[in-house]
Design a protein around this motif. Sequence first.
Motif, PDB file in Angstrom:
ATOM      1  N   GLN A 190       0.819  -1.214   0.000  1.00  0.00           N
ATOM      2  CA  GLN A 190       0.000   0.000   0.000  1.00  0.00           C
ATOM      3  C   GLN A 190       0.853   1.265   0.000  1.00  0.00           C
ATOM      4  O   GLN A 190       0.355   2.343  -0.328  1.00  0.00           O
ATOM      5  CB  GLN A 190      -0.928   0.007   1.221  1.00  0.00           C
ATOM      6  N   VAL A 191       2.117   1.145   0.368  1.00  0.00           N
ATOM      7  CA  VAL A 191       3.007   2.305   0.376  1.00  0.00           C
ATOM      8  C   VAL A 191       3.399   2.635  -1.064  1.00  0.00           C
ATOM      9  O   VAL A 191       3.849   1.753  -1.797  1.00  0.00           O
ATOM     10  CB  VAL A 191       4.271   2.025   1.206  1.00  0.00           C
ATOM     11  N   PRO A 192       3.252   3.874  -1.502  1.00  0.00           N
ATOM     12  CA  PRO A 192       3.651   4.243  -2.870  1.00  0.00           C
ATOM     13  C   PRO A 192       5.109   3.874  -3.132  1.00  0.00           C
ATOM     14  O   PRO A 192       5.994   4.150  -2.324  1.00  0.00           O
ATOM     15  CB  PRO A 192       3.444   5.763  -2.906  1.00  0.00           C
ATOM     16  N   GLY A 193       5.342   3.213  -4.256  1.00  0.00           N
ATOM     17  CA  GLY A 193       6.690   2.831  -4.635  1.00  0.00           C
ATOM     18  C   GLY A 193       7.177   1.523  -4.046  1.00  0.00           C
ATOM     19  O   GLY A 193       8.279   1.067  -4.375  1.00  0.00           O
ATOM     20  N   ALA A 194       6.370   0.888  -3.193  1.00  0.00           N
ATOM     21  CA  ALA A 194       6.827  -0.340  -2.534  1.00  0.00           C
ATOM     22  C   ALA A 194       7.077  -1.461  -3.532  1.00  0.00           C
ATOM     23  O   ALA A 194       8.014  -2.259  -3.364  1.00  0.00           O
ATOM     24  CB  ALA A 194       5.817  -0.785  -1.478  1.00  0.00           C
ATOM     25  N   LYS A 195       6.274  -1.509  -4.597  1.00  0.00           N
ATOM     26  CA  LYS A 195       6.458  -2.591  -5.563  1.00  0.00           C
ATOM     27  C   LYS A 195       7.792  -2.504  -6.299  1.00  0.00           C
ATOM     28  O   LYS A 195       8.207  -3.470  -6.946  1.00  0.00           O
ATOM     29  CB  LYS A 195       5.300  -2.618  -6.559  1.00  0.00           C
ATOM     30  N   ASP A 196       8.463  -1.369  -6.195  1.00  0.00           N
ATOM     31  CA  ASP A 196       9.791  -1.254  -6.814  1.00  0.00           C
ATOM     32  C   ASP A 196      10.809  -2.169  -6.145  1.00  0.00           C
ATOM     33  O   ASP A 196      11.806  -2.562  -6.770  1.00  0.00           O
ATOM     34  CB  ASP A 196      10.300   0.191  -6.723  1.00  0.00           C
ATOM     35  N   ILE A 197      10.568  -2.517  -4.858  1.00  0.00           N
ATOM     36  CA  ILE A 197      11.569  -3.284  -4.106  1.00  0.00           C
ATOM     37  C   ILE A 197      10.979  -4.391  -3.254  1.00  0.00           C
ATOM     38  O   ILE A 197      11.734  -5.196  -2.696  1.00  0.00           O
ATOM     39  CB  ILE A 197      12.387  -2.354  -3.171  1.00  0.00           C
ATOM     40  N   ALA A 198       9.666  -4.483  -3.137  1.00  0.00           N
ATOM     41  CA  ALA A 198       9.062  -5.376  -2.139  1.00  0.00           C
ATOM     42  C   ALA A 198       8.255  -6.495  -2.772  1.00  0.00           C
ATOM     43  O   ALA A 198       7.590  -6.322  -3.811  1.00  0.00           O
ATOM     44  CB  ALA A 198       8.175  -4.578  -1.179  1.00  0.00           C
ATOM     45  N   VAL A 199       8.304  -7.650  -2.112  1.00  0.00           N
ATOM     46  CA  VAL A 199       7.421  -8.758  -2.426  1.00  0.00           C
ATOM     47  C   VAL A 199       6.799  -9.213  -1.112  1.00  0.00           C
ATOM     48  O   VAL A 199       7.423  -9.126  -0.048  1.00  0.00           O
ATOM     49  CB  VAL A 199       8.176  -9.914  -3.116  1.00  0.00           C
ATOM     50  N   GLU A 200       5.545  -9.671  -1.185  1.00  0.00           N
ATOM     51  CA  GLU A 200       4.816 -10.025   0.035  1.00  0.00           C
ATOM     52  C   GLU A 200       4.264 -11.443  -0.075  1.00  0.00           C
ATOM     53  O   GLU A 200       3.750 -11.839  -1.127  1.00  0.00           O
ATOM     54  CB  GLU A 200       3.677  -9.034   0.265  1.00  0.00           C
ATOM     55  N   PHE A 201       4.368 -12.173   1.031  1.00  0.00           N
ATOM     56  CA  PHE A 201       3.898 -13.552   1.090  1.00  0.00           C
ATOM     57  C   PHE A 201       2.644 -13.634   1.947  1.00  0.00           C
ATOM     58  O   PHE A 201       2.571 -13.040   3.024  1.00  0.00           O
ATOM     59  CB  PHE A 201       4.977 -14.455   1.685  1.00  0.00           C
ATOM     60  N   THR A 202       1.668 -14.375   1.465  1.00  0.00           N
ATOM     61  CA  THR A 202       0.464 -14.662   2.245  1.00  0.00           C
ATOM     62  C   THR A 202       0.203 -16.166   2.204  1.00  0.00           C
ATOM     63  O   THR A 202       0.777 -16.888   1.394  1.00  0.00           O
ATOM     64  CB  THR A 202      -0.764 -13.908   1.711  1.00  0.00           C
ATOM     65  N   SER A 203      -0.678 -16.602   3.078  1.00  0.00           N
ATOM     66  CA  SER A 203      -0.948 -18.027   3.210  1.00  0.00           C
ATOM     67  C   SER A 203      -2.434 -18.239   3.434  1.00  0.00           C
ATOM     68  O   SER A 203      -3.105 -17.418   4.059  1.00  0.00           O
ATOM     69  CB  SER A 203      -0.160 -18.597   4.392  1.00  0.00           C
ATOM     70  N   MET A 204      -2.948 -19.356   2.934  1.00  0.00           N
ATOM     71  CA  MET A 204      -4.336 -19.718   3.173  1.00  0.00           C
ATOM     72  C   MET A 204      -4.479 -20.601   4.408  1.00  0.00           C
ATOM     73  O   MET A 204      -5.588 -20.933   4.811  1.00  0.00           O
ATOM     74  CB  MET A 204      -4.918 -20.411   1.947  1.00  0.00           C
ATOM     75  N   SER A 205      -3.357 -20.959   5.025  1.00  0.00           N
ATOM     76  CA  SER A 205      -3.385 -21.917   6.136  1.00  0.00           C
ATOM     77  C   SER A 205      -4.234 -21.442   7.291  1.00  0.00           C
ATOM     78  O   SER A 205      -5.059 -22.184   7.827  1.00  0.00           O
ATOM     79  CB  SER A 205      -1.955 -22.187   6.613  1.00  0.00           C
ATOM     80  N   LYS A 206      -4.019 -20.185   7.708  1.00  0.00           N
ATOM     81  CA  LYS A 206      -4.727 -19.665   8.872  1.00  0.00           C
ATOM     82  C   LYS A 206      -6.033 -19.002   8.468  1.00  0.00           C
ATOM     83  O   LYS A 206      -7.066 -19.177   9.122  1.00  0.00           O
ATOM     84  CB  LYS A 206      -3.853 -18.666   9.642  1.00  0.00           C
ATOM     85  N   THR A 207      -6.014 -18.246   7.386  1.00  0.00           N
ATOM     86  CA  THR A 207      -7.205 -17.499   6.979  1.00  0.00           C
ATOM     87  C   THR A 207      -8.388 -18.421   6.722  1.00  0.00           C
ATOM     88  O   THR A 207      -9.515 -18.143   7.145  1.00  0.00           O
ATOM     89  CB  THR A 207      -6.903 -16.683   5.712  1.00  0.00           C
ATOM     90  N   TYR A 208      -8.134 -19.531   6.027  1.00  0.00           N
ATOM     91  CA  TYR A 208      -9.211 -20.445   5.647  1.00  0.00           C
ATOM     92  C   TYR A 208      -9.072 -21.824   6.307  1.00  0.00           C
ATOM     93  O   TYR A 208      -9.701 -22.779   5.866  1.00  0.00           O
ATOM     94  CB  TYR A 208      -9.256 -20.602   4.123  1.00  0.00           C
ATOM     95  N   SER A 209      -8.255 -21.919   7.337  1.00  0.00           N
ATOM     96  CA  SER A 209      -8.042 -23.198   8.044  1.00  0.00           C
ATOM     97  C   SER A 209      -7.656 -24.304   7.059  1.00  0.00           C
ATOM     98  O   SER A 209      -8.250 -25.379   7.024  1.00  0.00           O
ATOM     99  CB  SER A 209      -9.307 -23.591   8.825  1.00  0.00           C
ATOM    100  N   MET A 210      -6.623 -24.031   6.266  1.00  0.00           N
ATOM    101  CA  MET A 210      -6.165 -24.962   5.231  1.00  0.00           C
ATOM    102  C   MET A 210      -4.673 -25.282   5.397  1.00  0.00           C
ATOM    103  O   MET A 210      -3.933 -25.298   4.404  1.00  0.00           O
ATOM    104  CB  MET A 210      -6.416 -24.363   3.844  1.00  0.00           C
ATOM    105  N   PRO A 211      -4.193 -25.570   6.604  1.00  0.00           N
ATOM    106  CA  PRO A 211      -2.737 -25.742   6.767  1.00  0.00           C
ATOM    107  C   PRO A 211      -2.160 -26.900   5.976  1.00  0.00           C
ATOM    108  O   PRO A 211      -1.084 -26.792   5.395  1.00  0.00           O
ATOM    109  CB  PRO A 211      -2.575 -25.934   8.278  1.00  0.00           C
TER     110      PRO A 211
END
Length: 409
Positions: free
Chosen positions: A224-245
């Motif tokens: 969400q920070v302007p310019g973050a995609k120039d240097i950042a990558v983000e990891f998410t997981s479905m394990s906790k959000t949807y109880s799919m570990p």
Amino acid sequence: MDPEFHRIRRLPPYVFEQVNSLKAKARARGEDIIDFGMGNPDLPTPKHIVDKLVETVADPRAHRYSVSRGIPGLRKAQAAYYARRFGVELDPDREVIATLGSKEGLANLAQAITAPGDTILVPNPSYPIHPYGFIIAGAAIRSLPPVTPETDFMTVLERATRHSVPMPTAIVLNYPSNPTAEVVDLDFYAPIVEFCRAKGIYILSDLAYSEIYFDGNPPPSILQVPGAKDIAVEFTSMSKTYSMPGWRMGFAVGNQKLIQALARMKSYLDYGAFTPIQVAATAALNGPQDCVEEARQIYKARRDVLIPGLLDAGWNVPSPPATMFAWAPIPPAFAHLGSLEFSKRLLTEAKVAVAPGLGFGEYGDGHVRIALVENEHRTRQAIRNIKRFLASADPARPQDAAVQKKVVA
């Protein structure tokens, strides 16, 4: 066999295994162990997700090799999630990749971008794959110690960068944090993005607990920070959000160069998750989201039983604002034992398993991590056991002596 393998030599003995071994032996003796040790969600995967898996697995065409990057519909669903949740627009073809859980994605990206001798900045304590994914890849880790009220993160970051040779390749961030449950707002990320852009340092953000929050605003994305995609990558997981570990489904999104590096690495290593799992994950992201709120409320209710109960038992533990963990300072009378010995005492004498903070880094040794993975009834039982332990245990007695006394009795 002599332990001569280079990468194995760089990995220390697995701290958690000592507690796990005691736990297994206790259960083999028929003892009832209440297990707060592993962050292993116990809630069932929502029915509509399971139904989609069953429907898809009946199609023989879905049994062939899948797509390492993730099927197009799944990548589009993840991009749509970022758009509605964070207001971040992503190109599903260039800025999104499906991973076999966020852990695999982090480890393979470490292999893709790290050369032997590179320096990586990692908070300490932290989830083990954050430093050890890079250690396996040959990097040198510079630990960022916990921030105190007298310092702030930018002070720590600037000092670590100034004294790092070579200049750090990347920094790992994890908020809401596993194990500490610490949360940050969007203002926290802005100066980090500005600083790292100026220094040419990549940012790897682990946002696995984006939907497990209890107090305040939903956790933000660094993208969400302007310019973050120039240097950042983000990891998410479905394990906790949807109880799919056990389904092993996660994502990396953001900087195109990093995403393409990860995609190239994965193309040599895997064919992606089983297609029916990817289809079911797409249904989870695109389908009704009330199951996410239901899981959140269950974890919150467990927290609200655990924290006051421990306080009543004589153990003052901060209430976690997010994640499925409480980061518990060892009670002062037992602090001299360290987290591993205290965890062993808690297991053998209170029949409660927790994760020793030492397993998350040396700066975690004054704490244990308690996972909210037992129901409220079992949590109350654990509190009663802990209360008796704290009231009667001799803090000066070594754990081995405690075990020996119990066996003799």
